[in-house]
Design an enzyme around this catalytic site. Structure first.
Site, short mmCIF file in Angstrom:
data_model
loop_
_atom_site.label_atom_id
_atom_site.label_comp_id
_atom_site.label_asym_id
_atom_site.label_seq_id
_atom_site.Cartn_x
_atom_site.Cartn_y
_atom_site.Cartn_z
N TYR A 132 9.22 57.97 105.63
CA TYR A 132 8.26 58.85 104.68
C TYR A 132 8.02 58.24 103.37
O TYR A 132 8.78 57.84 102.68
CB TYR A 132 9.26 59.81 104.48
CG TYR A 132 9.49 60.88 105.67
CD1 TYR A 132 8.56 61.36 106.61
CD2 TYR A 132 10.82 61.66 105.95
CE1 TYR A 132 8.75 62.17 107.57
CE2 TYR A 132 11.19 62.24 107.19
CZ TYR A 132 9.97 62.49 107.83
OH TYR A 132 10.52 63.58 108.82
N LYS A 151 43.53 65.79 101.71
CA LYS A 151 42.51 66.78 101.54
C LYS A 151 41.21 66.59 101.99
O LYS A 151 40.79 65.20 102.26
CB LYS A 151 42.28 67.28 100.21
CG LYS A 151 41.78 66.15 99.13
CD LYS A 151 42.14 66.23 97.80
CE LYS A 151 41.59 65.05 96.99
NZ LYS A 151 41.82 65.20 95.45
N CYS A 195 16.18 59.10 106.10
CA CYS A 195 15.66 60.41 106.86
C CYS A 195 16.90 61.44 107.19
O CYS A 195 18.14 60.85 106.85
CB CYS A 195 14.56 60.37 107.89
SG CYS A 195 13.38 59.00 107.62
N ARG A 242 40.90 70.42 83.89
CA ARG A 242 40.36 70.95 84.98
C ARG A 242 41.48 71.98 85.53
O ARG A 242 41.67 73.06 84.74
CB ARG A 242 40.24 69.77 86.09
CG ARG A 242 39.47 70.37 87.33
CD ARG A 242 39.18 69.02 88.42
NE ARG A 242 40.61 68.46 89.15
CZ ARG A 242 40.60 67.74 89.80
NH1 ARG A 242 39.21 66.93 90.30
NH2 ARG A 242 41.75 67.22 90.46
N HIS A 268 47.59 65.77 86.37
CA HIS A 268 46.47 64.64 86.93
C HIS A 268 45.81 64.07 85.79
O HIS A 268 45.51 64.81 84.74
CB HIS A 268 45.49 65.42 87.93
CG HIS A 268 44.79 64.80 88.88
ND1 HIS A 268 45.45 63.96 89.69
CD2 HIS A 268 43.55 64.98 89.17
CE1 HIS A 268 44.25 63.40 90.27
NE2 HIS A 268 43.24 64.35 90.15
N ASP A 313 17.87 62.02 110.25
CA ASP A 313 18.57 61.36 111.39
C ASP A 313 18.23 60.08 111.88
O ASP A 313 18.96 59.54 112.57
CB ASP A 313 17.96 62.24 112.63
CG ASP A 313 17.80 63.58 112.32
OD1 ASP A 313 18.88 64.25 112.19
OD2 ASP A 313 16.79 64.28 112.52
N ARG A 323 50.99 60.37 94.21
CA ARG A 323 50.28 61.24 95.08
C ARG A 323 49.02 60.40 95.36
O ARG A 323 47.65 60.79 95.05
CB ARG A 323 49.76 62.55 94.33
CG ARG A 323 50.63 63.52 94.11
CD ARG A 323 50.00 64.76 93.50
NE ARG A 323 48.92 64.48 92.68
CZ ARG A 323 49.12 64.43 91.24
NH1 ARG A 323 50.59 64.69 90.68
NH2 ARG A 323 48.41 64.32 90.56
C1 PLP Z 1 42.52 64.13 95.07
C2 PLP Z 1 43.82 64.27 94.46
C3 PLP Z 1 44.67 63.25 94.50
C4 PLP Z 1 44.43 61.69 95.21
O1 PLP Z 1 43.49 61.23 94.42
P1 PLP Z 1 43.23 59.76 94.93
O2 PLP Z 1 42.50 59.19 93.52
O3 PLP Z 1 42.50 60.04 96.06
O4 PLP Z 1 44.41 58.84 94.88
C5 PLP Z 1 46.03 63.42 93.67
N1 PLP Z 1 46.12 64.58 93.03
C6 PLP Z 1 45.22 65.24 92.82
C7 PLP Z 1 45.58 66.70 92.09
C8 PLP Z 1 44.09 65.61 93.60
O5 PLP Z 1 43.17 66.40 93.52
#
Ligand code: PLP
Length: 387
Positions: free
Chosen positions: A277, A46, A324, A144, A175, A326, A231
């Site tokens: 700046y 992602k 800044c 979440r 998760h 750039d 994952r």
């Molecule tokens: C982003 C994500 C992961 C991967 O997480 P990492 O901490 O980068 O390994 C796995 N599962 C879900 C649902 C996520 O949103």
């Protein structure tokens, strides 16, 4: 330090660029596959593969032995298909307005995260005249995404759809909230809740499919959370999800992203010269200032003013004053012998003494994830190590 960098290809004339090492991503995934076995690996790509390039990372991960790919948004999954990737792909974020028929046509696995997603997935499959195949996400405590309080009712609805022949549940997942603190009591509590949620499905006559819970941190530190599939995202890119517990090399990983710029100005300044700046930095002696043509438009965090590390001519210098849009300035010291055009490494391999995404995260008060993911689209990408 300019010598090893000089052997890497650089886009002609570019001010700054990102080099992505596909071989590193492939090897990192291979290391994760060995660590997780017999569980399979779903490489999470992602966020444009955490800034490394969606298709480059997807191909490298599959070459390294990933069995599947995971993305947050449905549009990212469709982009994988459009790019010719035909491995199994799972997605978990889409709004009620999404055209789920496109997902079914593209053979993208959707996640049921609520009652409306279940109804929408079933309706899309009915529309195509076939049974739905989808995974289901239970919220075991992160608070979440996923089904939280109405899990029993959702199990009943899933069971009814399965009994009707309208649905096959291909996976069940959740998760962690605190995977980066493996001893945190929520870790064990979420694992136990996950096992119970799977058992509730089975008691209702629903095959849960592949069970998965572990992100990178849990993949590397918590084998009890591996279940059928892990994952990892961050670890694929060679970064440590648990910087207090280990550096990438300690887990057999190496950083896949390097960010390089070329000094565009090198000039003398007197003691007492305010820099950038707001003059938040003032030279304390006669010195040499160097201009680095990267700024927050390129993803250099503005919060890293007077703090972010860059390697020039074998020495690490901190940003002088504000970052800044750039550009940023370095105080290179009175004896600096380099010139405009010299390479500056913003981030690279810690094991080679280069600044890391973790160093930048500490300088900016954030996490290494955000540093690599936000490297801007203005920076040309150079891919090395591709098969
Ligand atoms: C982003 C994500 C992961 C991967 O997480 P990492 O901490 O980068 O390994 C796995 N599962 C879900 C649902 C996520 O949103």
């Amino acid at each position: 330090m300019t010598a090893p960098n000089a052997s890497l290809p650089a886009p002609a004339g570019a001010s700054a660029w990102v080099t992505v090492d596909a071989a590193a991503m492939r090897d990192n995934v291979a290391a994760l596959v060995r660590r997780a076995a017999p569980a399979e690996v779903m490489a999470v790509v992602k966020g444009d593969a955490y800034g490394h390039g969606l298709l480059t990372a997807a191909r490298a991960a599959l070459a390294g032995g990933a069995a599947r790919l995971g993305v947050a948004q449905l549009e990212e999954a469709l982009a994988l298909r459009a790019g010719g990737v035909d491995a199994p792909v799972l997605t978990w974020i889409f709004p009620p307005q999404a055209d789920l028929g496109r997902a079914l046509d593209a053979d993208v696995e959707l996640t049921v995260t609520s009652r409306w997603t279940l109804e929408a997935v079933l309706a899309a499959a009915r529309d195509r005249g076939r049974a739905a195949r989808a995974q289901v996400k239970v919220d075991t405590g992160l608070g979440r995404g996923g089904v939280l309080e109405d899990w029993p009712e959702t199990v009943a609805a899933l069971a009814a759809a399965v009994a009707d022949g309208a649905l096959e549940v291909t996976g069940t997942w959740s998760h962690f909230a605190w995977a980066d603190a493996p001893q945190h009591p929520t870790v064990r509590a979420q694992q136990e809740r996950f096992v119970e949620a799977v058992a509730q499905l089975e008691r209702a006559g629903v095959d849960p499919g592949v069970r998965h819970l572990a992100n990178s941190a849990a993949t590397l530190t918590n084998p009890a959370a591996h279940f059928d599939l892990v994952r990892p995202g961050l670890a694929v890119y060679g970064l440590s999800p648990v910087p207090d517990l280990g550096r990438p090399a300690d887990f057999g990983l190496r950083e896949a992203m390097r960010v390089t710029a070329r000094l565009t100005t090198v000039k003398r300044a007197r003691a007492g010269q305010g820099v950038s700046y707001g003059h938040e930095y003032t030279t304390d002696r006669d010195t040499v200032l160097g201009l680095v043509p990267m700024g927050y438009a390129d993803g250099v965090p503005r919060h890293a003013g007077n703090a972010g590390p860059l390697l020039v001519g074998g020495r690490v210098h901190r940003v002088a004053g504000r970052v800044c849009m750039d550009q940023l300035v370095l105080d290179l010291g009175p004896d600096f012998a380099g010139a405009a055009g010299d390479e500056v490494v913003l981030l690279g391999r810690g094991a080679d003494g280069e600044p890391t995404a973790q160093d930048w995260a500490e300088a900016a008060g954030t996490i290494n994830y955000e540093i690599v993911t936000r490297m801007g689209p203005r920076l040309p990408r150079v891919v090395v190590g591709e098969a």
